[in-house]
Design an enzyme around this catalytic site. Structure first.
Site, mmCIF file in Angstrom:
data_model
loop_
_atom_site.group_PDB
_atom_site.id
_atom_site.type_symbol
_atom_site.label_atom_id
_atom_site.label_comp_id
_atom_site.label_asym_id
_atom_site.label_seq_id
_atom_site.Cartn_x
_atom_site.Cartn_y
_atom_site.Cartn_z
ATOM 1 N N SER A 1 6.519 -1.509 -2.785
ATOM 2 C CA SER A 1 7.901 -1.073 -2.970
ATOM 3 C C SER A 1 8.238 0.076 -2.028
ATOM 4 O O SER A 1 9.332 0.115 -1.469
ATOM 5 C CB SER A 1 8.118 -0.645 -4.425
ATOM 6 O OG SER A 1 7.905 -1.746 -5.276
ATOM 7 N N HIS B 1 5.751 -9.032 -6.572
ATOM 8 C CA HIS B 1 5.759 -8.972 -8.038
ATOM 9 C C HIS B 1 6.170 -10.328 -8.623
ATOM 10 O O HIS B 1 5.560 -10.809 -9.577
ATOM 11 C CB HIS B 1 6.756 -7.915 -8.538
ATOM 12 C CG HIS B 1 6.431 -6.503 -8.163
ATOM 13 N ND1 HIS B 1 7.291 -5.687 -7.467
ATOM 14 C CD2 HIS B 1 5.323 -5.743 -8.391
ATOM 15 C CE1 HIS B 1 6.747 -4.489 -7.296
ATOM 16 N NE2 HIS B 1 5.552 -4.496 -7.845
ATOM 17 N N LYS C 1 6.563 9.254 -11.168
ATOM 18 C CA LYS C 1 7.037 8.786 -9.864
ATOM 19 C C LYS C 1 8.548 8.982 -9.844
ATOM 20 O O LYS C 1 9.235 8.438 -10.702
ATOM 21 C CB LYS C 1 6.780 7.272 -9.766
ATOM 22 C CG LYS C 1 5.628 6.836 -8.881
ATOM 23 C CD LYS C 1 5.598 5.304 -8.835
ATOM 24 C CE LYS C 1 4.465 4.793 -7.989
ATOM 25 N NZ LYS C 1 4.390 3.318 -8.000
ATOM 26 N N ARG D 1 -3.957 -6.613 -4.690
ATOM 27 C CA ARG D 1 -3.561 -7.097 -3.364
ATOM 28 C C ARG D 1 -4.687 -6.943 -2.354
ATOM 29 O O ARG D 1 -4.832 -7.733 -1.453
ATOM 30 C CB ARG D 1 -2.337 -6.325 -2.857
ATOM 31 C CG ARG D 1 -1.068 -6.599 -3.625
ATOM 32 C CD ARG D 1 -0.047 -5.545 -3.351
ATOM 33 N NE ARG D 1 -0.525 -4.252 -3.832
ATOM 34 C CZ ARG D 1 0.058 -3.109 -3.605
ATOM 35 N NH1 ARG D 1 1.142 -3.069 -2.868
ATOM 36 N NH2 ARG D 1 -0.435 -1.989 -4.094
HETATM 37 N N1 COA Z 1 3.257 -7.256 -4.852
HETATM 38 C C1 COA Z 1 3.806 -6.261 -4.182
HETATM 39 N N2 COA Z 1 3.628 -4.982 -4.487
HETATM 40 C C2 COA Z 1 2.868 -4.705 -5.541
HETATM 41 C C3 COA Z 1 2.250 -5.696 -6.287
HETATM 42 C C4 COA Z 1 2.469 -7.028 -5.901
HETATM 43 N N3 COA Z 1 1.923 -8.051 -6.551
HETATM 44 N N4 COA Z 1 1.543 -5.113 -7.258
HETATM 45 C C5 COA Z 1 1.696 -3.804 -7.111
HETATM 46 N N5 COA Z 1 2.487 -3.553 -6.067
HETATM 47 C C6 COA Z 1 2.843 -2.227 -5.546
HETATM 48 C C7 COA Z 1 4.083 -1.676 -6.106
HETATM 49 O O1 COA Z 1 5.195 -2.056 -5.331
HETATM 50 C C8 COA Z 1 3.836 -0.202 -6.024
HETATM 51 O O2 COA Z 1 4.112 0.239 -4.720
HETATM 52 P P1 COA Z 1 4.574 1.734 -4.428
HETATM 53 O O3 COA Z 1 3.485 2.629 -4.948
HETATM 54 O O4 COA Z 1 4.713 1.720 -2.989
HETATM 55 O O5 COA Z 1 5.844 1.943 -5.177
HETATM 56 C C9 COA Z 1 2.343 -0.067 -6.241
HETATM 57 O O6 COA Z 1 1.818 -1.328 -5.921
HETATM 58 C C10 COA Z 1 1.927 0.210 -7.655
HETATM 59 O O7 COA Z 1 2.970 -0.075 -8.481
HETATM 60 P P2 COA Z 1 3.001 -0.793 -9.859
HETATM 61 O O8 COA Z 1 2.233 -2.049 -9.875
HETATM 62 O O9 COA Z 1 4.438 -0.863 -10.249
HETATM 63 O O10 COA Z 1 2.209 0.156 -10.735
HETATM 64 P P3 COA Z 1 2.485 1.617 -11.040
HETATM 65 O O11 COA Z 1 1.255 2.316 -10.590
HETATM 66 O O12 COA Z 1 3.770 2.146 -10.535
HETATM 67 O O13 COA Z 1 2.631 1.494 -12.610
HETATM 68 C C11 COA Z 1 1.964 1.673 -14.875
HETATM 69 C C12 COA Z 1 1.651 1.928 -13.418
HETATM 70 C C13 COA Z 1 3.448 1.612 -15.178
HETATM 71 C C14 COA Z 1 1.323 0.388 -15.282
HETATM 72 C C15 COA Z 1 1.307 2.866 -15.603
HETATM 73 O O14 COA Z 1 1.849 4.064 -15.088
HETATM 74 C C16 COA Z 1 1.538 2.825 -17.087
HETATM 75 O O15 COA Z 1 0.889 2.087 -17.787
HETATM 76 N N6 COA Z 1 2.486 3.655 -17.592
HETATM 77 C C17 COA Z 1 2.824 3.700 -19.011
HETATM 78 C C18 COA Z 1 2.295 4.970 -19.656
HETATM 79 C C19 COA Z 1 0.831 4.836 -19.970
HETATM 80 O O16 COA Z 1 0.397 4.070 -20.809
HETATM 81 N N7 COA Z 1 0.029 5.662 -19.287
HETATM 82 C C20 COA Z 1 -1.399 5.696 -19.471
HETATM 83 C C21 COA Z 1 -2.101 4.651 -18.670
HETATM 84 S S1 COA Z 1 -3.851 4.705 -18.971
#
Ligand code: COA
Length: 159
Positions: free
Chosen positions: A129, A18, A42, A91
């Protein structure tokens, strides 16, 4: 024109993958807002305040980066902060389907906000993560993947 972008995620916890992406975005755009989602879907290991604090620690020293928690629709948060775009990381090909869906849905909700994708350095391409948490919970060393304070927080939370 000054360009503000949002980098959203759950950051449970923030990893070096990140931070690599935020550093890249901070070199390209005037302002980067790292938006830490409450994420009721989550179940998280760290509370929102803890996740925000750990992101602040991992990103200390980047002047044009701010970190905020949010509990609303991402596009509403982006509008409130006058951001022109959402930045997400890709990724591997396996990330694409979910990211494509998210970007499409966000575009339906807010056609004026673009989604941009960056790729992290290759050495971070396999970090997530949940894998970091699994390794920490089983007593493995995660120093290579996360900031030292995140490693210590994982140790005390998961052991
Ligand atoms: N390096 C390492 N890991 C990474 C990464 C990077 N560059 N980019 C993503 N990841 C990993 C994260 O660690 C995470 O791993 P895990 O699933 O093992 O925990 C996974 O990829 C995805 O996580 P993240 O990038 O944090 O995205 P998310 O799917 O958890 O978050 C939101 C999604 C928060 C963007 C989305 O839920 C959101 O927009 N929520 C707000 C409410 C909303 O508007 N909802 C409608 C959306 S249309």
């Amino acid at each position: 024109m000054s360009i503000t972008v949002i980098y959203p995620g759950t950051f449970d916890p923030v990893t070096n993958g990140h931070t690599d992406l935020v550093e890249r975005a901070s070199r390209l755009f005037d302002k980067v807002i790292v938006a830490v989602a409450t994420n009721s879907q989550k179940g998280t290991t760290f509370t929102l305040d803890e996740r925000v604090h750990l992101v602040q620690t991992a990103l200390a020293g980047l002047d044009n980066v701010t970190i905020c928690g949010f509990d609303s629709l991402l596009v509403d948060f982006a509008r409130e902060n006058r951001a022109q775009a959402i930045v997400r990381g890709l990724r591997a090909v396996s990330d694409f389907e979910y990211e494509f869906q998210l970007a499409g849905m966000n575009r339906r909700l807010a056609p004026d906000i673009e989604t941009l994708f960056l790729t992290p350095a290759e050495k971070y391409a396999y970090i997530s993560s949940s894998l970091v948490k699994e390794i920490a919970a089983l007593g493995g060393d995660v120093s290579e993947f996360v900031h030292a304070e995140v490693r210590d927080a994982l140790k005390s939370r998961l052991s």
